[in-house]
Design a protein around this motif. Structure first.
Motif, PDB file in Angstrom:
ATOM      1  N   VAL A 114       1.073  -1.124   0.075  1.00  0.00           N
ATOM      2  CA  VAL A 114      -0.088   0.033  -0.074  1.00  0.00           C
ATOM      3  C   VAL A 114       0.874   1.396   0.049  1.00  0.00           C
ATOM      4  CG1 VAL A 114      -1.916  -1.076   1.207  1.00  0.00           C
ATOM      5  CG2 VAL A 114      -0.173  -0.010   2.454  1.00  0.00           C
ATOM      6  N   THR A 115       0.424   2.245  -0.456  1.00  0.00           N
ATOM      7  CA  THR A 115       0.997   3.645  -0.483  1.00  0.00           C
ATOM      8  C   THR A 115       0.814   4.332   0.938  1.00  0.00           C
ATOM      9  OG1 THR A 115       1.027   3.809  -2.967  1.00  0.00           O
ATOM     10  CG2 THR A 115       1.506   5.927  -1.434  1.00  0.00           C
ATOM     11  N   HIS A 117       0.448   7.678   3.458  1.00  0.00           N
ATOM     12  CA  HIS A 117       0.025   8.898   3.142  1.00  0.00           C
ATOM     13  C   HIS A 117       0.334   9.559   4.720  1.00  0.00           C
ATOM     14  CE1 HIS A 117      -1.308   8.361  -0.913  1.00  0.00           C
ATOM     15  NE2 HIS A 117      -1.739   7.237  -0.274  1.00  0.00           N
ATOM     16  N   ASP A 132       5.742   9.169   3.796  1.00  0.00           N
ATOM     17  CA  ASP A 132       4.847   9.892   3.248  1.00  0.00           C
ATOM     18  C   ASP A 132       5.184   9.755   1.431  1.00  0.00           C
ATOM     19  OD1 ASP A 132       2.479  11.262   2.618  1.00  0.00           O
ATOM     20  OD2 ASP A 132       3.795  13.140   2.477  1.00  0.00           O
ATOM     21  N   GLY A 133       4.079   8.960   0.978  1.00  0.00           N
ATOM     22  CA  GLY A 133       3.912   8.702  -0.591  1.00  0.00           C
ATOM     23  C   GLY A 133       5.068   7.284  -0.860  1.00  0.00           C
ATOM     24  N   ARG A 134       5.338   6.759   0.186  1.00  0.00           N
ATOM     25  CA  ARG A 134       6.241   5.534   0.021  1.00  0.00           C
ATOM     26  C   ARG A 134       5.395   4.239  -0.239  1.00  0.00           C
ATOM     27  NH1 ARG A 134      11.374   6.720   2.003  1.00  0.00           N
ATOM     28  NH2 ARG A 134      12.145   4.552   0.916  1.00  0.00           N
ATOM     29  N   ARG A 135       5.722   3.122  -0.887  1.00  0.00           N
ATOM     30  CA  ARG A 135       4.793   1.861  -0.652  1.00  0.00           C
ATOM     31  C   ARG A 135       5.528   0.939   0.101  1.00  0.00           C
ATOM     32  NH1 ARG A 135       2.174  -0.758  -4.635  1.00  0.00           N
ATOM     33  NH2 ARG A 135       3.690  -2.501  -4.959  1.00  0.00           N
ATOM     34  N   ASP A 156      -3.574   4.630   4.661  1.00  0.00           N
ATOM     35  CA  ASP A 156      -3.350   3.999   3.462  1.00  0.00           C
ATOM     36  C   ASP A 156      -4.322   4.830   2.446  1.00  0.00           C
ATOM     37  OD1 ASP A 156      -6.009   2.992   3.820  1.00  0.00           O
ATOM     38  OD2 ASP A 156      -5.172   1.060   4.123  1.00  0.00           O
ATOM     39  N   ASP A 157      -4.407   4.401   1.059  1.00  0.00           N
ATOM     40  CA  ASP A 157      -5.001   5.025   0.097  1.00  0.00           C
ATOM     41  C   ASP A 157      -6.752   5.270   0.537  1.00  0.00           C
ATOM     42  OD1 ASP A 157      -3.236   5.532  -1.838  1.00  0.00           O
ATOM     43  OD2 ASP A 157      -3.250   3.551  -2.430  1.00  0.00           O
ATOM     44  N   GLU A 209      10.077  -6.138  -5.174  1.00  0.00           N
ATOM     45  CA  GLU A 209      10.213  -4.877  -4.543  1.00  0.00           C
ATOM     46  C   GLU A 209      11.389  -4.640  -3.500  1.00  0.00           C
ATOM     47  OE1 GLU A 209       8.257  -2.034  -4.470  1.00  0.00           O
ATOM     48  OE2 GLU A 209       6.568  -2.618  -5.818  1.00  0.00           O
ATOM     49  N   GLU A 212      13.832  -1.700  -2.933  1.00  0.00           N
ATOM     50  CA  GLU A 212      13.048  -0.462  -2.357  1.00  0.00           C
ATOM     51  C   GLU A 212      12.590  -0.902  -0.915  1.00  0.00           C
ATOM     52  OE1 GLU A 212      11.367   3.073  -1.732  1.00  0.00           O
ATOM     53  OE2 GLU A 212      12.634   2.373  -3.139  1.00  0.00           O
TER      54      GLU A 212
END
Length: 248
Positions: A114-115, A117, A132-135, A156-157, A209, A212
């Motif tokens: 998930v991303t 926020h 913030d903004g990372r998966r 999350d989103d 992934e 990352e």
């Protein structure tokens, strides 16, 4: 040397990537495994902080997790002792529950990337700013509904919470910075675990992934070290050995 109490809930879920990162910073660990009948410590006096790891079942399922009340008491002990507390996955749910949240058994599985926020409450928070903004990888069973006075610092989103900070020395997080593909494989193989139905797909995605994921872990550790003062050694009670002299 700094020593952290670590509560482990399954054989396959340990500190993983986080352990090597913290060992580089001269931090050691004492593992406690209630799932094999080991008692939890009754005091925070010998430790610099507490980590609570992931697990296979919701915290609301007391048949599978009969030790939950003891863990909630342990979190309270460390918080009142002004020791850092970090809960990951199931451990994050326990932190939220101890802060006044309500545990629920559904959904049984949340296994996905998930991303993250940052929220308004996360403004200026080291962990929220870093992610913030990372998966991130989320792997957790069940949920905990937050009380009104605890606001998430990451969501999350869908707006569901990913991280909370009930006080300045405590984090509960539902993503898994300690996880690596080999640990996901071990979860599949562990006899009494409860892997999600999509674990095969998740494992494949984690392999893609992997680079990352390692960067995320490094950034999480740097943020937690800054936010919680993990490099600071807390005053610990001395351990005495009883020596009986023979008068004969």
């Amino acid at each position: 040397m700094k020593n952290y109490c670590v509560v482990q809930h399954t054989y396959s879920e340990f500190l993983g990537l986080i352990e090597s990162q913290l060992e580089k910073r001269d931090i050691g660990f004492s593992y406690y495994r209630p799932f094999v009948g080991q008692d939890l410590p009754g005091s925070a006096a010998q430790f610099d902080g507490l980590w609570l790891l992931g697990g296979a079942w919701p915290t609301a399922d007391h048949e599978e997790n009969p030790q939950v009340p003891d863990e909630l008491s342990l979190i309270d002990i460390f918080r009142r002792s002004k020791r850092p507390v970090v809960g990951i996955g199931m451990g994050g749910l326990l932190v939220a529950e101890q802060a006044g949240g309500t545990a629920q058994e559904d959904p049984m599985y949340r296994a996905r990337f998930v991303t993250a926020h940052k929220t308004a409450a996360g403004q200026g928070d080291e962990l929220a700013e870093a992610l913030d903004g990372r998966r991130v990888l989320q792997l957790v069973n069940g949920r905990v509904d937050l009380p009104e006075d605890v606001q998430p610092v990451l969501v999350d989103d869908d707006g569901d919470w990913l991280a909370v900070r009930p006080d300045e020395l405590t984090y509960g997080i539902l993503f898994r910075p300690e996880m690596k593909p080999g640990m996901l494989e071990d979860i599949i193989m562990e006899a009494r675990h409860n892997p999600p139905p999509n674990m095969g797909e998740l494992l494949g995605e984690a392999r893609m992934e992997w680079g990352e994921m390692q960067k995320v872990t490094e950034d999480v550790i740097v943020a937690l070290v800054k936010a919680l003062g993990l490099m600071q050694e807390r005053r610990k009670m001395p351990v005495f050995s009883l020596k009986i002299e023979d008068e004969g």
